[in-house]
Design a protein around this motif. Structure first.
Motif, PDB file in Angstrom:
ATOM      1  N   TYR A   1      12.573   0.933  -1.481  1.00 28.08           N
ATOM      2  CA  TYR A   1      11.421   0.328  -1.870  1.00 28.08           C
ATOM      3  C   TYR A   1      11.610  -1.498  -2.300  1.00 28.08           C
ATOM      4  N   ASP A   2      12.890  -1.669  -2.696  1.00 27.71           N
ATOM      5  CA  ASP A   2      13.413  -3.041  -3.005  1.00 27.71           C
ATOM      6  C   ASP A   2      13.371  -3.619  -1.594  1.00 27.71           C
ATOM      7  N   GLN A   3      14.140  -3.087  -0.580  1.00 23.86           N
ATOM      8  CA  GLN A   3      14.088  -3.672   0.676  1.00 23.86           C
ATOM      9  C   GLN A   3      12.642  -4.003   1.220  1.00 23.86           C
TER      10      GLN A   3
ATOM     11  N   THR B   1       7.113  16.094 -10.012  1.00 21.80           N
ATOM     12  CA  THR B   1       8.543  15.402  -9.250  1.00 21.80           C
ATOM     13  C   THR B   1       8.706  15.556  -8.213  1.00 21.80           C
ATOM     14  N   GLY B   2       9.604  14.623  -7.460  1.00 18.23           N
ATOM     15  CA  GLY B   2      10.005  14.645  -6.005  1.00 18.23           C
ATOM     16  C   GLY B   2       8.807  14.623  -5.339  1.00 18.23           C
ATOM     17  N   VAL B   3       8.466  15.486  -4.037  1.00 17.26           N
ATOM     18  CA  VAL B   3       7.388  15.270  -3.293  1.00 17.26           C
ATOM     19  C   VAL B   3       6.359  15.428  -3.973  1.00 17.26           C
ATOM     20  N   GLY B   4       6.066  16.376  -5.156  1.00 17.37           N
ATOM     21  CA  GLY B   4       4.978  16.440  -5.914  1.00 17.37           C
ATOM     22  C   GLY B   4       4.299  15.185  -6.401  1.00 17.37           C
ATOM     23  N   ALA B   5       5.514  14.381  -6.892  1.00 16.24           N
ATOM     24  CA  ALA B   5       5.138  13.003  -7.412  1.00 16.24           C
ATOM     25  C   ALA B   5       4.360  12.227  -6.278  1.00 16.24           C
ATOM     26  N   VAL B   6       5.003  11.987  -5.244  1.00 18.88           N
ATOM     27  CA  VAL B   6       4.324  11.455  -3.917  1.00 18.88           C
ATOM     28  C   VAL B   6       3.025  11.728  -3.781  1.00 18.88           C
ATOM     29  N   VAL B   7       2.609  13.226  -3.692  1.00 17.55           N
ATOM     30  CA  VAL B   7       1.360  13.763  -3.475  1.00 17.55           C
ATOM     31  C   VAL B   7       0.612  13.347  -4.456  1.00 17.55           C
ATOM     32  N   SER B   8       0.983  13.356  -5.821  1.00 16.88           N
ATOM     33  CA  SER B   8       0.040  12.930  -6.942  1.00 16.88           C
ATOM     34  C   SER B   8      -0.367  11.467  -6.971  1.00 16.88           C
TER      35      SER B   8
ATOM     36  N   GLN C   1      -5.702  -1.933   5.480  1.00 12.05           N
ATOM     37  CA  GLN C   1      -4.792  -3.162   5.221  1.00 12.05           C
ATOM     38  C   GLN C   1      -4.862  -3.286   3.741  1.00 12.05           C
ATOM     39  N   LEU C   2      -3.638  -3.793   3.367  1.00 14.41           N
ATOM     40  CA  LEU C   2      -3.309  -4.046   1.943  1.00 14.41           C
ATOM     41  C   LEU C   2      -4.109  -5.353   1.492  1.00 14.41           C
ATOM     42  N   GLY C   3      -4.354  -6.156   2.278  1.00 18.98           N
ATOM     43  CA  GLY C   3      -5.164  -7.425   2.280  1.00 18.98           C
ATOM     44  C   GLY C   3      -6.509  -6.773   1.757  1.00 18.98           C
ATOM     45  N   SER C   4      -7.121  -5.785   2.010  1.00 22.13           N
ATOM     46  CA  SER C   4      -8.418  -5.433   1.972  1.00 22.13           C
ATOM     47  C   SER C   4      -8.524  -4.882   0.640  1.00 22.13           C
ATOM     48  N   LEU C   5      -7.771  -4.343  -0.265  1.00 26.27           N
ATOM     49  CA  LEU C   5      -7.669  -3.884  -1.386  1.00 26.27           C
ATOM     50  C   LEU C   5      -7.616  -4.742  -2.638  1.00 26.27           C
ATOM     51  N   THR C   6      -8.270  -4.022  -3.687  1.00 31.74           N
ATOM     52  CA  THR C   6      -8.423  -4.687  -4.966  1.00 31.74           C
ATOM     53  C   THR C   6      -7.110  -4.598  -5.883  1.00 31.74           C
ATOM     54  N   ASP C   7      -6.869  -5.308  -6.826  1.00 32.08           N
ATOM     55  CA  ASP C   7      -5.701  -5.272  -7.361  1.00 32.08           C
ATOM     56  C   ASP C   7      -5.134  -3.907  -7.840  1.00 32.08           C
ATOM     57  N   THR C   8      -6.060  -3.051  -8.446  1.00 28.86           N
ATOM     58  CA  THR C   8      -5.930  -1.861  -8.969  1.00 28.86           C
ATOM     59  C   THR C   8      -5.548  -0.845  -7.823  1.00 28.86           C
ATOM     60  N   GLN C   9      -6.381  -0.927  -6.389  1.00 29.70           N
ATOM     61  CA  GLN C   9      -6.154  -0.076  -5.289  1.00 29.70           C
ATOM     62  C   GLN C   9      -4.639  -0.516  -4.816  1.00 29.70           C
ATOM     63  N   LEU C  10      -4.424  -1.831  -4.942  1.00 28.95           N
ATOM     64  CA  LEU C  10      -3.002  -2.065  -4.271  1.00 28.95           C
ATOM     65  C   LEU C  10      -2.066  -1.747  -5.099  1.00 28.95           C
ATOM     66  N   ALA C  11      -1.865  -1.760  -6.389  1.00 29.39           N
ATOM     67  CA  ALA C  11      -1.048  -1.214  -7.323  1.00 29.39           C
ATOM     68  C   ALA C  11      -0.796   0.175  -6.873  1.00 29.39           C
ATOM     69  N   ALA C  12      -1.862   0.906  -6.817  1.00 28.05           N
ATOM     70  CA  ALA C  12      -2.141   2.458  -6.408  1.00 28.05           C
ATOM     71  C   ALA C  12      -1.139   2.573  -5.342  1.00 28.05           C
ATOM     72  N   ALA C  13      -1.499   1.988  -4.077  1.00 28.22           N
ATOM     73  CA  ALA C  13      -0.943   2.242  -2.791  1.00 28.22           C
ATOM     74  C   ALA C  13       0.742   1.987  -2.989  1.00 28.22           C
ATOM     75  N   MET C  14       1.105   0.974  -3.501  1.00 22.28           N
ATOM     76  CA  MET C  14       2.400   0.630  -3.585  1.00 22.28           C
ATOM     77  C   MET C  14       3.399   1.583  -4.478  1.00 22.28           C
ATOM     78  N   LYS C  15       2.327   2.088  -5.417  1.00 17.52           N
ATOM     79  CA  LYS C  15       3.217   3.160  -6.210  1.00 17.52           C
ATOM     80  C   LYS C  15       3.429   4.495  -5.304  1.00 17.52           C
ATOM     81  N   VAL C  16       2.645   4.736  -4.304  1.00 14.07           N
ATOM     82  CA  VAL C  16       2.936   5.933  -3.288  1.00 14.07           C
ATOM     83  C   VAL C  16       4.515   5.389  -2.502  1.00 14.07           C
TER      84      VAL C  16
ATOM     85  N   LYS D   1       6.192   3.288  -3.249  1.00 12.45           N
ATOM     86  CA  LYS D   1       7.760   3.438  -4.140  1.00 12.45           C
ATOM     87  C   LYS D   1       8.249   4.649  -4.472  1.00 12.45           C
ATOM     88  N   LEU D   2       7.602   5.704  -4.656  1.00  9.56           N
ATOM     89  CA  LEU D   2       7.745   7.056  -4.902  1.00  9.56           C
ATOM     90  C   LEU D   2       8.351   7.693  -3.931  1.00  9.56           C
TER      91      LEU D   2
END
Lengths: 428, 453
Positions: free
Chosen positions: A137-139, A59-66, A109-124, A126-127
């Protein structure tokens, strides 16, 4: 006999020459083929990246690191090298509000990522950011959407009419395609040229060197993500710079945070209306709207602003003297409005940290100042509000539209006098 | 075996290098502008011997906010009604001083409005103003303090980029591009605009001389018209006229050389005299008639190469038309507004540059000219060359009389391929020399044919 030998030697020489030439041709051709082949398959065959530990229960920063590790695990070694950079002052301060792509900011660059990679990037992202509606994150996702709108407008060269979000996914698919229909004007727009009387070429204003679109945003980790060390999450692109600095498992700084938007509002194809900076603008409007004529006179700055003062590259340059009206002179109700006005920027960081920071800024409220320039309506070029405290520094300014000329667009920045980049650097 | 490979890689690397370096240079050049999304002011300095002229390009939006003089809706034609107020405002915000603090004089000159665009700004209008900055008598123009806060005194986020466009004594004479001197912006911590210290380094007449020499050399190399005139006059030089045609046989090598020498010399004298006279007297000649006269001179030369118009008098013609070419050269010098001393040095260097390149080109063309005259296809080649030249001349003539056309554009663009032009000339020269040697060798081997050459 000797003649015969000479002839033999000659023939041999000729043959050797021909063989040499053939070998040379084969070598050169082969070299070409190999070189071509190697560039073709470069992305496919790069070495696998180092695998890092993922803890789904953190949780918290731990979740961001994970999540950061999870994202890194989706990348190959070359891509990991693009994301994992030194936490140096040069890397940390390399952010911009401009559509300057990778020329002014590090990261992948986000545009260079695959869908899986992009989703993982945006998850970071978001957290690491807040969960509020219209903030955090919404903004951030809305700012990326706005850039797709800009890109579509730029592509159709229709600067002026009300924009609609038509090409958000297609336009972002290939960020390189957005690279600047007005490249020629960029090249000639150096301050060194003599621009007299040359009409701008190629329709509307250029997207700079990177172009517009949600694919032209960049993510970098400065330092290695961990719950024990010091590292920074560095995310941004046009009109956006998110800098969260982590130290020993805590957020040591949620600034500088630049957020701006053009167009300031638009309606999507499905009828959804977006106005990504509404939270910020409404907070400021409520605050300045509560001020009496006398208070407004005290708060008014004599200077004019066409942009924020402390944008990119202006690290540590806080004015020595605070200007405007002192919050301690305001009514308790107005003081609450100051805190409410500050909140949407602080809410860019995770909710727990935002709460902590708001506590600090509430505590410092008496030494905090509110100032404005232009009008308080925040709808005309040059309309400007600033909140400057011992810690907090917020600027909101209206600028004439660049792509949508004739409409204003917003630039805002949140800094902290002592906590920018987690207090890791000193600026002269 | 490795040779062709290394050679190929080197060539490829070169091409790749150019492909990378050129856009990179363009991007690097653009980066100062990219530091700011709002249009900034650009101040370009032309440094003279006793004064500095500043060209101020000021975005109208911020100018209006800062000065209170509303130019947002003012049309170019109505600018005059505001010019007094603009001049007063500008003079109040431009204060150059010597490094010791003595004030310079500031005179605000011509004003105009135009449209422009910078990186990521979109198109916008700008006010262009000229200011002449003059130090106290005897003070250094190359080192001074520029206390300048036009616009930024009020619009505190405004940035002004200061650069040098022309600086003769530092060898900057072409006016293409500019070197940045500094940035004038708010010191946010102290909310003040610090003055800019301008250090233009040491200037010298020698650097000006060298720069002018290069300018002269470049000018003749890229100015296709001057060169074409001379070459077309030289084309029939080894031939003799008879009965209104170039049918009189060959003039013989010595006579041909003498003629080529005389034509070249006459052209040189003609344009040098005109250049010196017009430049030193600062005589203002309208450009168009001179340019048209040059085009006409080439046309006359081309016709003469087909049918002799003035056989034996080429040198006189070259001298007379040379006067026109010299006047055209003087335009470049006139644009630079140099002091008399700098002008005299420039004149010498500029002309020397022209002559050196001209000499080089004539030497390169010489073998081909001499050999061509001996070939059986000579008339065909000569007439073809003359016709091409005449076409170019007609194109230029029409263009300079007010009818822009693709022929003129193509002919002008030929001047930008100097390397190609020089290579062709050099290869032709080598081929011509080679051909001569081969013919001589054969001549020796077969003495019965020797009389023919």
């Amino acid at each position: 006999m000797s003649k015969e030998r000479t002839r033999l030697v000659r023939t041999r020489r000729t043959w050797r020459g021909i063989a040499g030439a053939v070998t040379a041709i084969v070598l050169v051709g082969g070299g070409f083929a190999v070189a071509n082949a190697s560039t073709d398959t470069q992305t496919g065959k790069s070495a696998a990246g180092v695998k890092r530990p993922v803890d789904k229960k953190a949780t918290g920063v731990g979740a961001v690191v994970s999540a950061a590790n999870e994202f890194l695990n989706t990348l190959d070694a070359d891509q990991q090298a693009e994301v994992l950079l030194d936490f140096s002052q040069a890397n940390a301060t390399a952010w911009s509000n401009l559509p300057c792509g990778s020329t002014c900011r590090p990261g992948i660059q986000l545009g260079s990522l695959t869908d899986t990679q992009l989703a993982a990037a945006m998850k970071v992202v978001k957290l690491a950011t807040g969960t509020g509606k219209g903030t955090g994150y919404d903004q951030i996702t809305q700012i990326l959407k706005a850039d797709d709108v800009l890109n579509a407008a730029q592509a159709t060269s229709s600067a002026g009419p009300a924009p609609s979000d038509t090409a958000s996914s297609t336009a972002s698919a290939d960020p390189s395609a957005t690279a600047d229909p007005s490249a020629s004007s960029t090249a000639t727009d150096t301050p060194t040229d003599v621009p007299t009387g040359t009409p701008p070429s190629g329709g509307t204003g250029g997207g700079g060197m990177g172009g517009y679109g949600s694919g032209v945003y960049f993510l970098a980790f400065l330092g290695t993500p961990s719950v024990t060390g010091t590292w920074q999450l560095h995310f941004g692109g046009h009109h956006l710079a998110v800098n969260q600095t982590y130290k020993k498992g805590k957020v040591a700084g949620a600034s500088p945070f630049f957020v701006g938007v053009e167009p300031s509002s638009w309606t999507d194809d499905d009828g959804t209306t977006y106005s990504p900076l509404e939270a910020q603008r409404n907070g400021m409007l409520a605050l300045t709207g509560s001020l009496s004529t006398e208070q407004l006179a005290t708060a008014k700055l004599s200077e004019s602003f066409s942009d924020v003062l402390l944008g990119p590259g202006e690290d540590g340059q806080f004015p020595a003297t605070k200007e405007g009206i002192k919050v301690s002179s305001l009514s308790p109700k107005q003081q609450q409005l100051v805190l409410k006005a500050i909140h949407p920027w602080i809410a860019n960081v995770d909710d727990a940290t935002a709460k902590q920071l708001m506590k600090t800024y509430a505590h410092e409220l008496n030494q905090t100042y509110v100032a404005y320039s232009g009008t308080t309506a925040l709808d005309t070029q040059g309309d400007y509000v600033r909140i400057d405290g011992p810690g907090v520094w917020i600027e909101f300014v209206c600028q004439n539209g660049l792509v949508f000329q004739g409409k204003v667009h917003y630039h805002t920045v949140y800094r902290d006098h002592t906590r920018d980049y987690g207090s890791e650097f000193t600026f002269s | 075996m490795t040779d062709p490979r290394t050679w190929l890689t080197t060539a490829l690397r070169l091409v790749a290098g150019i492909a990378i370096a050129v856009p990179a240079a363009l991007l690097l050049g653009a980066s100062p502008a990219a530091a700011h999304p709002m249009p900034h002011s650009v101040v370009q300095l032309d440094v003279y011997k006793d004064s500095v002229t500043a060209r101020l390009a000021l975005p109208v939006g911020d100018f209006t906010t800062a000065s209170g003089i509303d130019l947002n809706t003012v049309k170019s034609s109505a600018l005059a009604t505001k010019s007094q107020a603009i001049r007063t405002y500008l003079a109040a915000h431009i204060h150059p001083t010597t490094l010791k603090g003595e004030a310079w004089q500031v005179a605000i000159g011509a004003l105009s409005l135009s449209r422009t665009e910078q990186t990521s700004t979109g198109p916008y209008r700008e006010l262009v103003a000229r200011a002449v900055l003059t130090p106290p008598a005897g003070a250094d123009v190359r080192h001074f303090t520029l206390d300048y806060d036009v616009i930024v005194h009020q619009v505190v986020t405004h940035i002004t980029l200061v650069s040098v466009r022309q600086d003769w004594a530092a060898g900057r004479v072409t006016g293409d591009g500019a070197t940045q001197v500094g940035t004038i912006r708010l010191d946010v911590r102290h909310m003040k605009v610090p003055p800019l210290t301008v250090d233009l380094g040491k200037g010298s007449a020698w650097r000006g001389f060298v720069a002018m020499l290069q300018l002269g050399a470049n000018h003749i190399l890229t100015g296709t018209d001057h060169l074409l005139f001379l070459l077309i006059l030289l084309l029939p030089a080894p031939l003799l006229a008879a009965g209104g045609r170039w049918n009189g046989g060959l003039a013989g090598p010595r006579a041909a050389l003498t003629r080529i020498g005389r034509i070249t010399l006459a052209f040189t004298v003609g344009h040098s005299v005109a250049l010196a006279a017009t430049a030193l007297t600062r005589f203002e000649i309208p450009g168009r008639p001179v340019e048209a006269f040059i085009a006409a001179s080439i046309l006359v030369g081309a016709v003469h190469a087909i049918r002799p118009l003035f056989p034996g008098k080429e040198a006189i013609v070259a001298g007379v038309f040379g006067l026109g070419h010299g006047m055209a050269f003087s335009f470049i010098l006139a644009e630079m507004h140099l002091s008399t001393g700098q002008l005299a040095t420039s004149l010498l260097a500029f002309n020397l540059g022209i002559e050196l390149v001209q000499l080089l080109l004539v030497c390169l063309a010489l073998p081909s000219l001499l050999v061509l005259a001996r070939l059986r296809v000579q008339p065909v080649l000569r007439v073809t060359g003359a016709l091409i030249t005449a076409t170019a001349a007609l194109g230029w003539l029409a263009d300079r009389l007010g009818l822009p056309n693709p022929v003129a554009r193509a002919a002008d663009s030929a001047g930008s391929h100097t390397t190609g032009m020089l290579t062709v000339l050099a290869l032709a020269a080598v081929a011509a020399v080679g051909w001569t040697l081969v013919v001589r060798q054969r001549g020796r081997g077969l003495p019965e044919l020797g009389t023919a050459t």
